[in-house]
Each structure stands twice: as C-alpha cells, then as structure tokens.
Design an enzyme around this catalytic site. Structure first.
Site, short mmCIF file in Angstrom:
data_model
loop_
_atom_site.label_atom_id
_atom_site.label_comp_id
_atom_site.label_asym_id
_atom_site.label_seq_id
_atom_site.Cartn_x
_atom_site.Cartn_y
_atom_site.Cartn_z
N GLU A 137 0.80 -1.22 0.00
CA GLU A 137 0.00 0.00 0.00
C GLU A 137 0.84 1.27 0.00
OE1 GLU A 137 -2.72 -0.51 3.28
OE2 GLU A 137 -4.18 -1.51 1.99
N GLU B 221 6.97 -21.78 8.24
CA GLU B 221 7.31 -20.87 9.31
C GLU B 221 8.30 -21.50 10.29
OE1 GLU B 221 4.32 -20.81 12.97
OE2 GLU B 221 3.31 -20.22 11.12
#
Length: 294
Positions: A80, A111
């Site tokens: 963004e 992860e």
C-alpha cells in the site's frame, strides 16, 4: 515459558455459551485493549522509525519478515505504500514465509524453517533495516532472517506481542506490545494481529512523513492509479493552494501527472521545470522547496 498469546483468556472462558451479541462484545472489549498496548511501546517504535529513516537516507532498504498473519500484514503494508506515497519499487520489501502461495493458504512447515528465513534474507545488506514480525516472539523463519540480517550488519527490529520473546536478543530494537491472551487461545490473527497492523501503519506512515512524502497532512506523493485517486489529487491541489479546479487540472497536466511539482508551481508561480528542480534539490520535501523558492 509459553507466550501470553498462547494462554487461555479468563475473560472469555464461556464465549461458546453466550449469544451472538455477547460474543461480539467480548471481542470488542479485548480489541479495546490493543491501542493501549501499542501506546506503551511508542518509545521503542520511535527508535525503529529513526533507524529506518537513517537506513533509507543512507541508501538502504527496509525489509519485513513474517509468517502467517504477520507475513500477510507486512505484505499488505508494503504494497500500500506505492500508491499512497509513490515509494520506489524495492524500498520497502515484505518477505512472507512460503512466498506468494502462502498468502492465500497455509503452507506446511515454512514458518518452522530458519533456513528459509536466512535464504529470504540473502539480499539484505549492512545499509538496510530489517523488521521481524512474530506474535509469539519465537517463529523460526523470523529467527533465521534476523540472524542473517545481523550477520550482514543490518539494523534489526522485532515486533511481537510477547514481552519475553525468545528472539529479542537478535534485535537491536524490540517493539513488544503486550496484548495478552487472545479471545481464542493462540489465535494471533486477533489482538496480536491488530497490534501488528497498528504498529506497521504507524511505522511506515511516520517513515514516509520523515522522508518528505507528505506536506502538512496531505498525500503529496500520491500515485493516481484510478479515477478515485485522480480526483483526490485534484482535491489535494485545490485544498492546498485555493486554486480553481481548471487551474489544478492544467498544472497537473503540465507536470505529467506529478502532484508535487504541480503543487509547488501553484503555490509559488514557479514554472514546472524549476519547481521540479527545487524539489530534487530538497530531496523531495515540499516544505524545503517552498522555503528555498521564497
């Protein structure tokens, strides 16, 4: 020691036995605690932002590393910044364990791989700032990235919801917003995720302000990628200068759609080429360019 995010919340033990409204109220009550937890870590967040400003001004980049919710929020924040602040491609880079595929659905074991974090951090240099995001403060992928970043000489930051995060020794700055046990034990997409979103918003927005990508509280480095944003550009110019819409449209057209030179032109009467040169000399800071042009 178990992370607070994994513990059972005594305030929500009966959450499955109450009505819809009560469930929503319990969630909202817990969410209301997040802002205070973030407020308490503003001193540490200040250090992180100042280190990021120094890194970028020195030719470095900002890297985010996270898995699961943390990685998705980091990816969103980095994405963004381009339309909002016209950030150069690659200045703020998000690395998510498992890559693009893991943004949409969980990918097994990614992860848990320190090697994966280290591999994704291979491009980090000593000029960069690296932000590791791990709600529990123990994610191996983030550990691998922080270790590799440390070895490269980069400044490291840990964003977590565990005040006793095992990864803390790997970070120069630890931003630990203590959001406590989740409404649903271990569901860090809730309060911990909200805290991470708030911290990332504050971190990146303050970084952009410090780098001169706003003027006052206006988005003067906006990129008009759609009709809504083109309209916002015109509104910003009109609000900032008091000029009529036609004059704002003409200035934008002459500036090839770049808001900053159009703004400086309208405020000072300086021709667009000279306005652009003044901005370049001011490292993009509108206030500095205006002061230089008198």
């Amino acid at each position: 020691m178990t992370s607070p995010t994994e513990q059972r919340n005594p305030r929500t033990l009966a959450i499955d036995a109450v009505g819809t409204s009560e469930i929503l109220q319990l969630l909202n009550n817990e969410d209301a605690l997040v802002a205070g937890a973030v407020s308490a870590v503003i001193p540490e967040l200040t250090k992180a932002v100042d280190a990021a400003v120094e890194a970028v001004r020195g030719g470095g980049r900002v890297h985010y590393f996270g898995a699961g919710t943390s990685g998705r929020l980091a990816t969103l924040d980095a994405a963004e910044l381009l339309p909002t602040f016209h950030v150069p491609d690659g200045l703020v880079v998000a690395h998510h364990a498992g890559g693009t595929e893991a943004l949409l659905r969980a990918v097994e074991n990614v992860e848990d791989s320190e090697e994966g974090g280290a591999r994704d951090a291979a491009a980090v240099t000593g000029q960069d700032l690296v932000v590791g995001l791990a709600a529990s403060g123990s994610t191996p992928y983030v550990a691998g990235a922080l270790k590799a970043a440390r070895a490269a000489g980069a400044t490291t930051v840990l964003v977590t919801s565990n005040p006793d995060a095992p990864l803390a020794p790997l970070a120069d700055v630890v931003v630990a917003a203590d959001t406590g046990p989740e409404v649903i034990a271990g569901s860090t997409r809730l309060k911990a995720g909200t805290a991470q979103k708030m911290i990332l918003n504050a971190f990146s927005t303050t970084l952009m302000i410090k780098l001169g990508r706003t003027w006052s509280n206006l988005m003067v480095d906006l990129v008009a990628t759609n009709k809504k944003l083109r309209g916002r550009m015109l509104r910003i110019l009109a609000e900032a200068t008091g000029a009529e819409e036609a004059a704002c449209e003409a200035a934008l057209a002459e500036a090839d759609g770049e808001l900053k030179p159009a703004l400086v032109h309208l405020l000072t009467g300086t021709p667009i080429p000279a306005a652009r040169a003044a901005l370049e000399a001011a490292h993009g800071r509108v206030a500095t360019a205006l002061a230089e042009l008198g």
